[in-house]
Design a protein around this motif. Structure first.
Motif, mmCIF file in Angstrom:
data_model
loop_
_atom_site.group_PDB
_atom_site.id
_atom_site.type_symbol
_atom_site.label_atom_id
_atom_site.label_comp_id
_atom_site.label_asym_id
_atom_site.label_seq_id
_atom_site.Cartn_x
_atom_site.Cartn_y
_atom_site.Cartn_z
ATOM 1 N N ILE A 10 0.834 -1.200 0.000
ATOM 2 C CA ILE A 10 0.000 0.000 0.000
ATOM 3 C C ILE A 10 0.869 1.250 0.000
ATOM 4 N N PHE A 11 1.970 1.189 0.735
ATOM 5 C CA PHE A 11 2.850 2.347 0.868
ATOM 6 C C PHE A 11 4.131 2.124 0.072
ATOM 7 N N VAL A 12 4.521 3.118 -0.712
ATOM 8 C CA VAL A 12 5.731 3.043 -1.531
ATOM 9 C C VAL A 12 6.561 4.306 -1.325
ATOM 10 N N VAL A 13 7.869 4.198 -1.580
ATOM 11 C CA VAL A 13 8.776 5.326 -1.433
ATOM 12 C C VAL A 13 8.871 6.060 -2.764
ATOM 13 N N LYS A 14 8.695 7.376 -2.731
ATOM 14 C CA LYS A 14 8.816 8.227 -3.918
ATOM 15 C C LYS A 14 10.007 9.158 -3.760
ATOM 16 N N ARG A 15 10.798 9.271 -4.800
ATOM 17 C CA ARG A 15 11.937 10.192 -4.817
ATOM 18 C C ARG A 15 11.432 11.543 -5.314
ATOM 19 N N CYS A 16 11.706 12.605 -4.574
ATOM 20 C CA CYS A 16 11.237 13.945 -4.922
ATOM 21 C C CYS A 16 12.426 14.896 -5.041
ATOM 22 N N ASN A 17 12.326 15.851 -5.923
ATOM 23 C CA ASN A 17 13.354 16.880 -6.063
ATOM 24 C C ASN A 17 13.132 17.951 -5.005
ATOM 25 N N LYS A 18 14.229 18.474 -4.469
ATOM 26 C CA LYS A 18 14.155 19.544 -3.488
ATOM 27 C C LYS A 18 15.147 20.621 -3.917
ATOM 28 N N VAL A 19 14.684 21.846 -4.031
ATOM 29 C CA VAL A 19 15.545 22.955 -4.413
ATOM 30 C C VAL A 19 15.620 23.918 -3.237
ATOM 31 N N ILE A 33 16.646 27.468 -2.044
ATOM 32 C CA ILE A 33 16.934 28.797 -2.562
ATOM 33 C C ILE A 33 17.488 29.640 -1.425
ATOM 34 N N HIS A 34 18.620 30.263 -1.666
ATOM 35 C CA HIS A 34 19.279 31.079 -0.644
ATOM 36 C C HIS A 34 18.761 32.510 -0.720
ATOM 37 N N GLY A 35 18.328 33.033 0.411
ATOM 38 C CA GLY A 35 17.833 34.404 0.456
ATOM 39 C C GLY A 35 18.976 35.400 0.557
ATOM 40 N N ARG A 36 18.652 36.632 0.287
ATOM 41 C CA ARG A 36 19.647 37.694 0.429
ATOM 42 C C ARG A 36 18.930 38.962 0.862
ATOM 43 N N ARG A 37 19.674 39.843 1.486
ATOM 44 C CA ARG A 37 19.118 41.103 1.960
ATOM 45 C C ARG A 37 19.185 42.140 0.845
ATOM 46 N N ALA A 38 18.356 43.151 0.962
ATOM 47 C CA ALA A 38 18.353 44.233 -0.023
ATOM 48 C C ALA A 38 19.733 44.881 -0.074
ATOM 49 N N GLY A 39 20.233 45.086 -1.246
ATOM 50 C CA GLY A 39 21.523 45.723 -1.427
ATOM 51 C C GLY A 39 22.694 44.760 -1.491
ATOM 52 N N GLU A 40 22.491 43.498 -1.144
ATOM 53 C CA GLU A 40 23.567 42.510 -1.214
ATOM 54 C C GLU A 40 23.655 41.931 -2.617
ATOM 55 N N ALA A 41 24.848 41.774 -3.072
ATOM 56 C CA ALA A 41 25.074 41.105 -4.351
ATOM 57 C C ALA A 41 25.524 39.688 -4.046
ATOM 58 N N SER A 42 24.707 38.728 -4.406
ATOM 59 C CA SER A 42 25.029 37.337 -4.124
ATOM 60 C C SER A 42 24.806 36.504 -5.380
ATOM 61 N N ASP A 43 25.804 35.734 -5.716
ATOM 62 C CA ASP A 43 25.676 34.853 -6.871
ATOM 63 C C ASP A 43 25.415 33.417 -6.449
ATOM 64 N N ALA A 44 24.896 33.230 -5.243
ATOM 65 C CA ALA A 44 24.637 31.880 -4.745
ATOM 66 C C ALA A 44 23.548 31.221 -5.590
ATOM 67 N N GLN A 45 23.896 30.104 -6.163
ATOM 68 C CA GLN A 45 22.955 29.351 -6.977
ATOM 69 C C GLN A 45 22.099 28.447 -6.085
ATOM 70 N N PRO A 46 20.883 28.154 -6.501
ATOM 71 C CA PRO A 46 20.061 27.233 -5.725
ATOM 72 C C PRO A 46 20.714 25.854 -5.662
ATOM 73 N N ASP A 47 20.563 25.186 -4.534
ATOM 74 C CA ASP A 47 21.083 23.833 -4.365
ATOM 75 C C ASP A 47 19.991 22.838 -4.732
ATOM 76 N N ALA A 48 20.271 21.964 -5.690
ATOM 77 C CA ALA A 48 19.320 20.933 -6.090
ATOM 78 C C ALA A 48 19.701 19.630 -5.389
ATOM 79 N N THR A 49 18.803 19.114 -4.596
ATOM 80 C CA THR A 49 19.018 17.848 -3.901
ATOM 81 C C THR A 49 17.758 17.012 -4.040
ATOM 82 N N VAL A 50 17.744 15.855 -3.416
ATOM 83 C CA VAL A 50 16.556 15.001 -3.438
ATOM 84 C C VAL A 50 16.159 14.664 -2.008
#
Length: 71
Positions: free
Chosen positions: A4-13, A15-32
């Motif tokens: 009845i119950f099965v394991v499903k693999r899901c994508n998890k992204v 996203i890194h926040g930043r404050r106003a005025g900060e320049a950040s090139d941090a890319q989102p981390d894609a994991t599962v």
């Protein structure tokens, strides 16, 4: 008897926040992550797991309990 119950693999992204005025090139981390799906209702059980082994262990326990209850 079919599980009845099965394991499903899901994508998890993550996203890194930043404050106003900060320049950040941090890319989102894609994991599962892994969730336990109920094949009867197509819903999910619990909050999810970072480890596939943990999700499979919990899934086996849920399936074992549901088979005992059905008898």
């Amino acid at each position: 008897m079919e599980d009845i119950f099965v394991v499903k693999r899901c994508n998890k992204v993550m996203i890194h926040g930043r404050r106003a005025g900060e320049a950040s090139d941090a890319q989102p981390d894609a994991t599962v992550w892994y969730r336990i799906a109920d094949t009867r209702t197509h819903g999910f059980i619990g909050d999810g797991f970072d480890s596939e082994d943990e999700a499979r262990r919990e899934c086996r326990q849920l399936n074992a309990r549901s088979q005992v209850a059905a008898r």
